[in-house]
Design a protein around this motif. Sequence first.
Motif, PDB file in Angstrom:
ATOM      1  N   LYS A  90      46.201  40.589  54.770  1.00 48.06           N
ATOM      2  CA  LYS A  90      45.808  39.802  53.591  1.00 48.06           C
ATOM      3  C   LYS A  90      44.683  40.481  52.829  1.00 48.06           C
ATOM      4  O   LYS A  90      43.955  39.836  52.077  1.00 48.06           O
ATOM      5  CB  LYS A  90      45.393  38.396  54.024  1.00 48.06           C
ATOM      6  N   TYR A 101      45.690  38.727  45.876  1.00 45.90           N
ATOM      7  CA  TYR A 101      45.053  37.943  46.920  1.00 45.90           C
ATOM      8  C   TYR A 101      46.071  37.131  47.710  1.00 45.90           C
ATOM      9  O   TYR A 101      47.039  36.644  47.179  1.00 45.90           O
ATOM     10  CB  TYR A 101      43.999  37.020  46.308  1.00 45.90           C
ATOM     11  N   GLY A 102      45.850  37.030  49.007  1.00 48.63           N
ATOM     12  CA  GLY A 102      46.680  36.190  49.850  1.00 48.63           C
ATOM     13  C   GLY A 102      47.655  36.941  50.730  1.00 48.63           C
ATOM     14  O   GLY A 102      48.116  36.421  51.727  1.00 48.63           O
TER      15      GLY A 102
END
Length: 192
Positions: A90, A101-102
């Motif tokens: 991540k 992001y993520g």
Amino acid sequence: LILISIFLRYRFPFKEVFKLGVVTLLGFVMMIAPIMMATAKNPTDLSYQREQFLIFPEGQNLEMRWTRTSTPAEAVKKNIVNGITTFNNKIHDQGYIYPNYGHGFVDPLTGGLIWFGLVFLLFKPQKKPSDILAITGFLILWFMLSFLITKSPHYTRLLIVLPFVAYLDLEALRTIGEAVTHLLKKLIPKFT
């Protein structure tokens, strides 16, 4: 070329692979010669280039600042871990150009399919030249970007890996599709 001459020697005789190797070497020399001549004429400052590689102290110092670690060994280790896990972690783009992001460099499904495709191709009994190119291209670039280059994962640098990722993912999807079709034919005899 070396792996093709090993795994596909029945399809590509040594003489043919040697010719391709000579052409490849000539292309490499033609590409690198102007850069080497320019560097030889003006060798004043190579600090930026040295900062891009973990093998130089400048690169290790940059990585220490980048990862906020206290020793070069910690910085190199963190860079390698970030690089090795780049498809399934991540951690966002360390070049801060493509904030994603993520999840890692690719989405989670694509990240999983990469490994399935790679394992399938590694154990595939009859490899095509494109299979060998995909395996070696992916592994060599992935390891180089993880073990030698600073700021992993740097998405702009990873763009060169994408064709191999696509090939591995497509092979995984093809294999899964064939397995599901085979299973459905067994379970539902009328399925064609």
